[in-house]
Write an enzyme that holds these catalytic residues in place. Sequence first.
Site, PDB file in Angstrom:
ATOM      1  CB  THR A  66      50.671 -34.020  -8.479  1.00  0.00           C
ATOM      2  OG1 THR A  66      50.613 -34.117  -7.222  1.00  0.00           O
ATOM      3  CG2 THR A  66      50.561 -32.784  -9.080  1.00  0.00           C
TER       4      THR A  66
ATOM      5  NE  ARG B 201      50.912 -30.977   1.587  1.00  0.00           N
ATOM      6  CZ  ARG B 201      51.130 -31.222   0.305  1.00  0.00           C
ATOM      7  NH1 ARG B 201      50.115 -31.508  -0.404  1.00  0.00           N
ATOM      8  NH2 ARG B 201      52.328 -31.321  -0.180  1.00  0.00           N
ATOM      9  CB  VAL B 202      47.083 -26.209   0.527  1.00  0.00           C
ATOM     10  CG1 VAL B 202      47.092 -25.788  -0.996  1.00  0.00           C
ATOM     11  CG2 VAL B 202      45.657 -26.045   0.926  1.00  0.00           C
TER      12      VAL B 202
ATOM     13  CG  ASP C 135      53.552 -28.321  -5.802  1.00  0.00           C
ATOM     14  OD1 ASP C 135      52.708 -29.190  -5.380  1.00  0.00           O
ATOM     15  OD2 ASP C 135      54.147 -28.652  -6.871  1.00  0.00           O
TER      16      ASP C 135
ATOM     17  N   GLY D 234      55.549 -34.130  -7.588  1.00  0.00           N
ATOM     18  CA  GLY D 234      56.650 -34.209  -6.508  1.00  0.00           C
ATOM     19  C   GLY D 234      56.134 -33.741  -5.238  1.00  0.00           C
TER      20      GLY D 234
HETATM   21  N1  GLY Z   1      52.695 -31.996  -5.736  1.00  0.00           N
HETATM   22  C1  GLY Z   1      51.672 -32.008  -5.153  1.00  0.00           C
HETATM   23  C2  GLY Z   1      51.540 -31.647  -3.699  1.00  0.00           C
HETATM   24  O1  GLY Z   1      52.550 -31.983  -3.250  1.00  0.00           O
HETATM   25  O2  GLY Z   1      50.584 -31.326  -3.052  1.00  0.00           O
END
Ligand code: GLY
Length: 199
Positions: free
Chosen positions: A137, A165-166, A168, A189
Amino acid sequence: MSRKNQELNASQTTLDAMIMDGTTMKSGSVAAIRRIKNAIGVARAVLEHTTHTMLAGDFATDFALCNGFVTENLTTLDSAASCAEWKAGNCQPNYRINVTPDPASSCGPYTPISLNSSSEEYASKLRGRESPEGHDTISMIALHGSGTMAAGTSTNGASRKVPGRVGDGPITGSGSYVDGDVGGCGATGDGDIMMRFCE
Ligand code: GLY
């Protein structure tokens, strides 16, 4: 869908991205988009060319094509080899819990098992599983010389994630946020944990 096609879909890279304008407070994002490398560019098209905030999945890919982006194969020799190595190692580690066969030693296919355990036992199951390795990320806050601000986040989410899966990353206020009068912030994170809390 045949098992072979399901496996092909599941092994494809998906990307999440968002971008926010700190002056208008408008944001645009894409979640679980496939076959488009410039995911944050598509997020920007959502911001600039729609009154929506988020588009998801293959409809986001269709939207990208309508906005001049091109599809490409996001699989590299390295990512294909890494995926093959993970499968050969019984898909360890992974993100499944409360399923059979035991996800700590098997690739599935999995069937859910009923949740009779107490919330304490459930929490200990969550803690007890080793997490797959990190992710890639990037969150950035940009300040223009004129004083305007923008925020952006781009990610493939989590390696070895359950397909669909998505995290944050594409969520406004979770992946990043900006208010041009105040400032901005971005997160990297474990999004499965971070998106449960207000940042
Ligand atoms: N911080 C990115 C994710 O966990 O998708």
